[in-house]
Design a protein around this motif. Structure first.
Motif, PDB file in Angstrom:
ATOM      1  N   LEU A  10     -13.286  25.010   3.576  1.00  0.00           N
ATOM      2  CA  LEU A  10     -13.384  24.004   2.527  1.00  0.00           C
ATOM      3  C   LEU A  10     -14.239  24.504   1.368  1.00  0.00           C
ATOM      4  CD1 LEU A  10     -12.613  21.121   1.724  1.00  0.00           C
ATOM      5  CD2 LEU A  10     -14.695  20.329   2.856  1.00  0.00           C
ATOM      6  N   LEU A  11     -15.361  25.161   1.669  1.00  0.00           N
ATOM      7  CA  LEU A  11     -16.235  25.703   0.630  1.00  0.00           C
ATOM      8  C   LEU A  11     -15.535  26.798  -0.160  1.00  0.00           C
ATOM      9  CD1 LEU A  11     -19.633  25.887   2.557  1.00  0.00           C
ATOM     10  CD2 LEU A  11     -19.045  24.340   0.681  1.00  0.00           C
ATOM     11  N   LEU A  12     -14.790  27.660   0.545  1.00  0.00           N
ATOM     12  CA  LEU A  12     -14.032  28.708  -0.129  1.00  0.00           C
ATOM     13  C   LEU A  12     -12.997  28.117  -1.056  1.00  0.00           C
ATOM     14  CD1 LEU A  12     -13.515  31.277   2.780  1.00  0.00           C
ATOM     15  CD2 LEU A  12     -14.943  31.579   0.738  1.00  0.00           C
ATOM     16  N   SER A  13     -12.397  27.020  -0.606  1.00  0.00           N
ATOM     17  CA  SER A  13     -11.387  26.351  -1.430  1.00  0.00           C
ATOM     18  C   SER A  13     -12.003  25.834  -2.720  1.00  0.00           C
ATOM     19  CB  SER A  13     -10.757  25.193  -0.643  1.00  0.00           C
ATOM     20  OG  SER A  13      -9.899  24.446  -1.462  1.00  0.00           O
ATOM     21  N   PHE A  14     -13.192  25.234  -2.624  1.00  0.00           N
ATOM     22  CA  PHE A  14     -13.864  24.709  -3.810  1.00  0.00           C
ATOM     23  C   PHE A  14     -14.227  25.833  -4.777  1.00  0.00           C
ATOM     24  CE2 PHE A  14     -15.317  20.762  -1.369  1.00  0.00           C
ATOM     25  CZ  PHE A  14     -14.347  19.993  -1.969  1.00  0.00           C
ATOM     26  N   ASN A  15     -14.608  26.996  -4.230  1.00  0.00           N
ATOM     27  CA  ASN A  15     -15.022  28.099  -5.086  1.00  0.00           C
ATOM     28  C   ASN A  15     -13.855  28.790  -5.766  1.00  0.00           C
ATOM     29  OD1 ASN A  15     -17.752  27.831  -4.600  1.00  0.00           O
ATOM     30  ND2 ASN A  15     -17.694  29.080  -2.744  1.00  0.00           N
ATOM     31  N   SER A  16     -12.664  28.710  -5.193  1.00  0.00           N
ATOM     32  CA  SER A  16     -11.523  29.452  -5.727  1.00  0.00           C
ATOM     33  C   SER A  16     -10.646  28.605  -6.639  1.00  0.00           C
ATOM     34  CB  SER A  16     -10.670  30.001  -4.574  1.00  0.00           C
ATOM     35  OG  SER A  16     -10.147  28.925  -3.796  1.00  0.00           O
ATOM     36  N   VAL A  17     -10.775  27.302  -6.579  1.00  0.00           N
ATOM     37  CA  VAL A  17      -9.948  26.431  -7.413  1.00  0.00           C
ATOM     38  C   VAL A  17     -10.851  25.658  -8.365  1.00  0.00           C
ATOM     39  CG1 VAL A  17      -8.302  24.536  -7.436  1.00  0.00           C
ATOM     40  CG2 VAL A  17      -8.239  26.207  -5.574  1.00  0.00           C
ATOM     41  N   SER A  18     -10.651  25.877  -9.654  1.00  0.00           N
ATOM     42  CA  SER A  18     -11.504  25.236 -10.653  1.00  0.00           C
ATOM     43  C   SER A  18     -10.679  24.374 -11.579  1.00  0.00           C
ATOM     44  CB  SER A  18     -12.267  26.289 -11.453  1.00  0.00           C
ATOM     45  OG  SER A  18     -13.121  27.048 -10.612  1.00  0.00           O
ATOM     46  N   SER A  19     -11.365  23.542 -12.337  1.00  0.00           N
ATOM     47  CA  SER A  19     -10.693  22.642 -13.252  1.00  0.00           C
ATOM     48  C   SER A  19     -10.101  23.402 -14.422  1.00  0.00           C
ATOM     49  CB  SER A  19     -11.691  21.597 -13.761  1.00  0.00           C
ATOM     50  OG  SER A  19     -12.794  22.245 -14.382  1.00  0.00           O
ATOM     51  N   ASP A  20      -9.142  22.759 -15.088  1.00  0.00           N
ATOM     52  CA  ASP A  20      -8.578  23.332 -16.304  1.00  0.00           C
ATOM     53  C   ASP A  20      -9.683  23.554 -17.333  1.00  0.00           C
ATOM     54  OD1 ASP A  20      -6.123  23.174 -15.135  1.00  0.00           O
ATOM     55  OD2 ASP A  20      -5.275  21.740 -16.552  1.00  0.00           O
ATOM     56  N   CYS A  21      -9.491  24.574 -18.142  1.00  0.00           N
ATOM     57  CA  CYS A  21     -10.458  24.910 -19.183  1.00  0.00           C
ATOM     58  C   CYS A  21      -9.984  24.350 -20.524  1.00  0.00           C
ATOM     59  CB  CYS A  21     -10.600  26.428 -19.277  1.00  0.00           C
ATOM     60  SG  CYS A  21     -11.841  27.001 -20.453  1.00  0.00           S
ATOM     61  N   VAL A  22     -10.914  23.869 -21.328  1.00  0.00           N
ATOM     62  CA  VAL A  22     -10.621  23.459 -22.702  1.00  0.00           C
ATOM     63  C   VAL A  22     -11.526  24.242 -23.639  1.00  0.00           C
ATOM     64  CG1 VAL A  22     -10.494  21.583 -24.377  1.00  0.00           C
ATOM     65  CG2 VAL A  22      -9.994  21.123 -21.972  1.00  0.00           C
ATOM     66  N   VAL A  23     -10.915  24.999 -24.546  1.00  0.00           N
ATOM     67  CA  VAL A  23     -11.657  25.727 -25.562  1.00  0.00           C
ATOM     68  C   VAL A  23     -11.753  24.853 -26.808  1.00  0.00           C
ATOM     69  CG1 VAL A  23     -11.725  27.775 -27.038  1.00  0.00           C
ATOM     70  CG2 VAL A  23     -10.880  27.959 -24.683  1.00  0.00           C
ATOM     71  N   LEU A  24     -12.962  24.684 -27.321  1.00  0.00           N
ATOM     72  CA  LEU A  24     -13.179  23.893 -28.533  1.00  0.00           C
ATOM     73  C   LEU A  24     -13.485  24.833 -29.698  1.00  0.00           C
ATOM     74  CD1 LEU A  24     -14.934  22.215 -26.010  1.00  0.00           C
ATOM     75  CD2 LEU A  24     -14.470  20.477 -27.722  1.00  0.00           C
ATOM     76  N   LEU A  25     -12.759  24.669 -30.792  1.00  0.00           N
ATOM     77  CA  LEU A  25     -12.943  25.496 -31.979  1.00  0.00           C
ATOM     78  C   LEU A  25     -13.258  24.609 -33.177  1.00  0.00           C
ATOM     79  CD1 LEU A  25      -9.904  27.932 -31.582  1.00  0.00           C
ATOM     80  CD2 LEU A  25     -12.304  28.453 -31.116  1.00  0.00           C
ATOM     81  N   HIS A  26     -14.462  24.740 -33.714  1.00  0.00           N
ATOM     82  CA  HIS A  26     -14.862  23.942 -34.867  1.00  0.00           C
ATOM     83  C   HIS A  26     -14.207  24.466 -36.146  1.00  0.00           C
ATOM     84  CE1 HIS A  26     -17.623  27.015 -36.489  1.00  0.00           C
ATOM     85  NE2 HIS A  26     -18.023  27.222 -35.243  1.00  0.00           N
ATOM     86  N   GLY A  27     -14.436  23.780 -37.233  1.00  0.00           N
ATOM     87  CA  GLY A  27     -13.820  24.132 -38.498  1.00  0.00           C
ATOM     88  C   GLY A  27     -14.731  24.912 -39.427  1.00  0.00           C
ATOM     89  N   LEU A  28     -14.274  25.050 -40.663  1.00  0.00           N
ATOM     90  CA  LEU A  28     -14.970  25.821 -41.680  1.00  0.00           C
ATOM     91  C   LEU A  28     -16.330  25.201 -42.018  1.00  0.00           C
ATOM     92  CD1 LEU A  28     -14.766  28.160 -43.786  1.00  0.00           C
ATOM     93  CD2 LEU A  28     -13.748  26.483 -45.346  1.00  0.00           C
ATOM     94  N   ALA A  29     -17.335  26.073 -42.139  1.00  0.00           N
ATOM     95  CA  ALA A  29     -18.692  25.666 -42.529  1.00  0.00           C
ATOM     96  C   ALA A  29     -19.326  24.701 -41.533  1.00  0.00           C
ATOM     97  CB  ALA A  29     -18.681  25.061 -43.926  1.00  0.00           C
TER      98      ALA A  29
END
Length: 245
Positions: A10-29
């Motif tokens: 169970l612990l190995l399962s938690f370590n190998s499966v992670s949530s989806d990633c969201v990359v945040l990119l801000h704007g100019l200035a």
């Protein structure tokens, strides 16, 4: 013994499966701080977030995309995320599109662009020759006009699952005189659109606050989870990305 062995699995399962990633990119200035409200909401929803801080006024869009994207993607992959999504504000969406001109993200998920100048902005057309404009906005800011030579008009149509959030309220009435209505004070709703997009929603928020106000945050979360927006102003299109999935 069976209980111990099961616990290890169970612990190995938690370590190998992670949530989806969201990359945040801000704007100019702006900086990563502009995306903190959005990041907190995404974290609370269970996503692994990468809030990128980059020197938006120091380089061209091409250079920024090449510098910014690989480290952000690497962080997501280190988390073993099965999907990599994006939430961008303003020029951040153009950086993603620029990167995808010559690169692929094999686990690319859904993308929410908030106030993206997908067709450029008439504000840049009108002010780029004004003294001080280039000094404040840098090389990338000079590339965000609406002419055929400007970067937004040179980018290919999108082929990923994209939802656009556009603002209809302005706190800069002078800049709004340069824009077709409705607009958010920096660009018109019409210029946020791009061929291949899956959905569009308009909200009564001005450009600097699209990613900070709850209206925008709620719509971004809804699209990431369901591939569509919600409410009376939401529009859904027959985009190729959703038809293929």
């Amino acid at each position: 013994m069976r209980i111990v062995f099961g616990t290890i699995l169970l612990l190995l399962s938690f370590n190998s499966v992670s949530s989806d990633c969201v990359v945040l990119l801000h704007g100019l200035a702006r900086s990563a701080g502009a995306m903190e409200n959005m990041q907190q909401a995404l974290d609370k929803a269970g996503y692994y977030t990468v809030n990128v801080d980059y020197p938006s006024r120091k380089h061209s869009i091409e250079v920024l995309a090449a510098q910014v994207m690989p480290p952000a993607l690497a962080q997501c992959r280190e988390n073993n995320s099965e999907k990599i999504h994006f939430v961008t504000h303003s020029m951040g969406g153009i950086l993603l599109r620029q990167y995808l001109q010559a690169n692929t993200i094999d686990v690319l998920g859904r993308v929410v662009m908030m106030g993206p100048p997908n067709q450029g902005s008439q504000v840049v057309d009108n002010l780029k020759d004004v003294p001080g404009f280039q000094a404040f906005n840098g090389p990338a800011g000079m590339q965000l006009g609406t002419t055929a030579q400007d970067v937004p008009r040179q980018l290919a149509d999108v082929s990923f699952e994209l939802g656009v959030v556009a603002g209809t309220r302005s706190i800069n009435l002078i800049l709004s005189t340069m824009l077709p209505n409705p607009d958010d004070g920096k660009l018109s709703v019409e210029n946020t659109k791009v061929k291949g997009m899956c959905a569009l929603v308009t909200i009564a928020v001005s450009h600097p606050y699209l990613m900070k106000r709850q209206k925008g945050i709620s719509q971004a979360l809804h699209f990431l989870q369901h591939g569509r927006f919600t409410g009376d102003t939401a529009q859904q299109f027959g985009c190729p990305a959703q038809q293929q999935s």
